[in-house]
Scaffold this active site. Sequence first.
Site, PDB file in Angstrom:
ATOM      1  N   LEU A 104       4.941  12.360  12.190  1.00 54.38           N
ATOM      2  CA  LEU A 104       5.821  13.611  13.242  1.00 54.38           C
ATOM      3  C   LEU A 104       6.917  14.078  12.975  1.00 54.38           C
ATOM      4  O   LEU A 104       7.319  14.657  12.072  1.00 54.38           O
ATOM      5  CB  LEU A 104       5.503  13.543  14.809  1.00 54.38           C
ATOM      6  CG  LEU A 104       6.288  14.911  15.557  1.00 54.38           C
ATOM      7  CD1 LEU A 104       5.625  16.456  14.978  1.00 54.38           C
ATOM      8  CD2 LEU A 104       5.840  14.631  16.789  1.00 54.38           C
ATOM      9  N   ASP A 133      -2.075  -9.984   0.530  1.00 55.75           N
ATOM     10  CA  ASP A 133      -2.467  -9.408   1.551  1.00 55.75           C
ATOM     11  C   ASP A 133      -3.020 -10.259   2.748  1.00 55.75           C
ATOM     12  O   ASP A 133      -3.552 -11.238   1.751  1.00 55.75           O
ATOM     13  CB  ASP A 133      -4.454  -8.852   0.765  1.00 55.75           C
ATOM     14  CG  ASP A 133      -5.307  -8.556   1.491  1.00 55.75           C
ATOM     15  OD1 ASP A 133      -4.547  -7.952   2.734  1.00 55.75           O
ATOM     16  OD2 ASP A 133      -6.223  -7.482   1.130  1.00 55.75           O
ATOM     17  N   SER A 183      -1.993   2.227  10.107  1.00 54.30           N
ATOM     18  CA  SER A 183      -1.341   2.674  11.614  1.00 54.30           C
ATOM     19  C   SER A 183      -1.087   4.488  11.717  1.00 54.30           C
ATOM     20  O   SER A 183      -0.770   4.601  12.651  1.00 54.30           O
ATOM     21  CB  SER A 183       0.543   2.258  12.028  1.00 54.30           C
ATOM     22  OG  SER A 183       0.857   3.186  10.467  1.00 54.30           O
ATOM     23  N   ALA A 222      -0.097  -3.351   9.165  1.00 56.02           N
ATOM     24  CA  ALA A 222      -1.283  -2.426  10.032  1.00 56.02           C
ATOM     25  C   ALA A 222      -1.299  -1.255   8.968  1.00 56.02           C
ATOM     26  O   ALA A 222       0.084  -0.912   9.166  1.00 56.02           O
ATOM     27  CB  ALA A 222      -0.961  -2.842  11.121  1.00 56.02           C
ATOM     28  N   ASN A 266       6.053   5.052  20.937  1.00 51.98           N
ATOM     29  CA  ASN A 266       6.182   6.190  19.856  1.00 51.98           C
ATOM     30  C   ASN A 266       7.690   5.564  18.720  1.00 51.98           C
ATOM     31  O   ASN A 266       8.467   5.882  19.254  1.00 51.98           O
ATOM     32  CB  ASN A 266       5.868   7.276  19.673  1.00 51.98           C
ATOM     33  CG  ASN A 266       4.405   7.374  18.944  1.00 51.98           C
ATOM     34  OD1 ASN A 266       3.935   6.867  19.741  1.00 51.98           O
ATOM     35  ND2 ASN A 266       4.345   8.848  18.467  1.00 51.98           N
ATOM     36  N   ASN A 267       7.236   4.936  16.971  1.00 56.72           N
ATOM     37  CA  ASN A 267       8.707   4.481  16.637  1.00 56.72           C
ATOM     38  C   ASN A 267       9.040   5.622  15.706  1.00 56.72           C
ATOM     39  O   ASN A 267       8.468   6.639  15.663  1.00 56.72           O
ATOM     40  CB  ASN A 267       9.004   3.085  15.678  1.00 56.72           C
ATOM     41  CG  ASN A 267       8.555   2.025  16.410  1.00 56.72           C
ATOM     42  OD1 ASN A 267       9.818   1.108  16.943  1.00 56.72           O
ATOM     43  ND2 ASN A 267       8.283   1.788  17.676  1.00 56.72           N
ATOM     44  N   THR A 307       0.938  -0.841   0.410  1.00 58.64           N
ATOM     45  CA  THR A 307      -0.150  -0.060  -0.056  1.00 58.64           C
ATOM     46  C   THR A 307       0.877   1.278   0.059  1.00 58.64           C
ATOM     47  O   THR A 307       1.916   0.644   0.309  1.00 58.64           O
ATOM     48  CB  THR A 307      -1.032   0.029   1.234  1.00 58.64           C
ATOM     49  OG1 THR A 307      -0.188   0.404   2.418  1.00 58.64           O
ATOM     50  CG2 THR A 307      -1.541  -1.374   1.110  1.00 58.64           C
ATOM     51  N   LYS A 361      -6.380  -2.215  16.841  1.00 64.01           N
ATOM     52  CA  LYS A 361      -5.225  -2.515  17.268  1.00 64.01           C
ATOM     53  C   LYS A 361      -5.641  -3.314  18.430  1.00 64.01           C
ATOM     54  O   LYS A 361      -5.437  -4.348  18.384  1.00 64.01           O
ATOM     55  CB  LYS A 361      -4.053  -1.879  16.707  1.00 64.01           C
ATOM     56  CG  LYS A 361      -3.948  -1.974  15.887  1.00 64.01           C
ATOM     57  CD  LYS A 361      -2.841  -2.204  15.367  1.00 64.01           C
ATOM     58  CE  LYS A 361      -1.772  -2.991  15.406  1.00 64.01           C
ATOM     59  NZ  LYS A 361      -1.132  -3.955  15.320  1.00 64.01           N
ATOM     60  N   THR A 369       0.727  -1.917  19.373  1.00 63.33           N
ATOM     61  CA  THR A 369       1.325  -0.288  20.098  1.00 63.33           C
ATOM     62  C   THR A 369       0.390   0.276  21.450  1.00 63.33           C
ATOM     63  O   THR A 369      -0.599  -0.389  21.790  1.00 63.33           O
ATOM     64  CB  THR A 369       0.377   0.397  18.951  1.00 63.33           C
ATOM     65  OG1 THR A 369       0.500   1.637  19.435  1.00 63.33           O
ATOM     66  CG2 THR A 369      -1.437   0.396  19.185  1.00 63.33           C
ATOM     67  N   ASP A 370       1.129   1.081  22.073  1.00 62.67           N
ATOM     68  CA  ASP A 370       0.750   1.198  23.014  1.00 62.67           C
ATOM     69  C   ASP A 370      -0.860   1.980  23.249  1.00 62.67           C
ATOM     70  O   ASP A 370      -1.446   2.062  24.665  1.00 62.67           O
ATOM     71  CB  ASP A 370       1.659   2.071  23.953  1.00 62.67           C
ATOM     72  CG  ASP A 370       2.544   3.752  23.006  1.00 62.67           C
ATOM     73  OD1 ASP A 370       1.171   3.620  22.132  1.00 62.67           O
ATOM     74  OD2 ASP A 370       3.186   4.178  23.111  1.00 62.67           O
ATOM     75  N   GLU A 371      -0.823   2.253  22.044  1.00 63.18           N
ATOM     76  CA  GLU A 371      -2.609   3.961  22.123  1.00 63.18           C
ATOM     77  C   GLU A 371      -3.353   2.688  22.436  1.00 63.18           C
ATOM     78  O   GLU A 371      -4.638   2.694  22.745  1.00 63.18           O
ATOM     79  CB  GLU A 371      -2.497   3.973  20.628  1.00 63.18           C
ATOM     80  CG  GLU A 371      -1.710   5.268  19.797  1.00 63.18           C
ATOM     81  CD  GLU A 371      -1.246   5.983  19.268  1.00 63.18           C
ATOM     82  OE1 GLU A 371      -2.420   6.373  18.315  1.00 63.18           O
ATOM     83  OE2 GLU A 371      -0.580   6.327  17.836  1.00 63.18           O
ATOM     84  N   TYR A 374      -7.504   3.844  14.802  1.00 58.47           N
ATOM     85  CA  TYR A 374      -7.013   2.480  14.411  1.00 58.47           C
ATOM     86  C   TYR A 374      -6.481   2.238  16.243  1.00 58.47           C
ATOM     87  O   TYR A 374      -6.190   1.030  15.732  1.00 58.47           O
ATOM     88  CB  TYR A 374      -5.610   3.972  14.556  1.00 58.47           C
ATOM     89  CG  TYR A 374      -4.175   3.190  15.010  1.00 58.47           C
ATOM     90  CD1 TYR A 374      -3.739   2.412  14.132  1.00 58.47           C
ATOM     91  CD2 TYR A 374      -3.575   3.880  15.526  1.00 58.47           C
ATOM     92  CE1 TYR A 374      -2.623   1.664  14.853  1.00 58.47           C
ATOM     93  CE2 TYR A 374      -2.629   3.539  15.954  1.00 58.47           C
ATOM     94  CZ  TYR A 374      -1.925   1.932  15.210  1.00 58.47           C
ATOM     95  OH  TYR A 374      -0.944   1.653  16.017  1.00 58.47           O
TER      96      TYR A 374
END
Length: 356
Positions: free
Chosen positions: A198, A57, A83, A81, A187-188, A34, A162, A132-134, A158
């Site tokens: 960011l 896929d 993300s 994923a 965050n990586n 993608t 997850k 993820t921590d999210e 998102y």
Amino acid sequence: MIFVTGGAGFIGSNFVLASLAQGEESVINFDKLTYAGNLNNLLSVQQDSRHIFVQGDICDTAQVAALLAEYQPRAIVHFAAESHVDRSIYGPGEFIQTNINGTFSLLEAARAYWSGLPKAQQEAFRFLHVSTDEVYGSLEKDDAPFTEQHVYAPNSPYSASKAASDHLVRAYHHTYGLPTLTTNCSNNYGPYHFPEKLIPLMINNALAGKSLPIYGDGQQVRDWLYVGDHCAAIHRVLAQGKLGETYNIGGWNEKTNLEVVHALCDLLDQMAPKATGSYRSQITTVQDRPGHDRRYAIDAKKIQSELGWMPVETFETGLRKTVQWYLDNQAWVQAVQSGAYLEWIAHNYQQRGHKE
């Protein structure tokens, strides 16, 4: 041999490169390609016979099953994923399809493959799910960081998708005995990071003379983890992690978004100075993201005490390496900035009252 999903994306490609650099084991790299999947990330292993790339896929259970039967991997490492939180706000459907339905399809293929293995291979097999921590939601300023026992409270499409995938992985271990492991990372940042996030967005905009758009007051806090440290942690969990367990992976580097952008500007002032003035002069504020989580923070004591992993990079050393990589690889940046990427950036930030 290991089977890696999403191995042409940011973290996945760094993991593939690290895996091939540290041993003789082959990698089957399965990626849909993608917008965020980029084979240019893997040019250095293009001629390496140990790197087997297959476009596909994860929702295609039959294709995955055929590849597992053909290559007989000892492990599946699942990065694939959608993300990006902003994209999930504008178009949640793709996140449900890939992150939930895709993980379900992959688990079904893995379960069928694992069930048919001889006992010794069954016992050695691992399914490692990268999350993820999210999924844990948002913390207040003085709250303790997220541990593995923290209650899930996702706040975006998102993170909700997850969280659902994490629950599916847990269920397949407890119901079917599939030997799973889950990692939840902060965050990586680092090389090959698609420039919608960011740090690469700010580097790219700064060098192009564009504004550096900060959401709201810029005081949102994230724990920053250099991607090379994350890959090392995944390898450690894959090798030594206890089946059915979750391991939080963090960098012990809590920074506000504004602190991150200031640090980037200061580094660029040193490493690629403008003719006059500082890159800080390009900072501007835009309308905040809907439902923007205020703070994430990872407590990574479990992986340290049980598996002996700690990050090598500080925020300062990792950020300097990252800035240097982007300065040295402007051709890569230009190649990923397609018309679709530019349209997305314009849409996202113009919606927030910001124009170049």
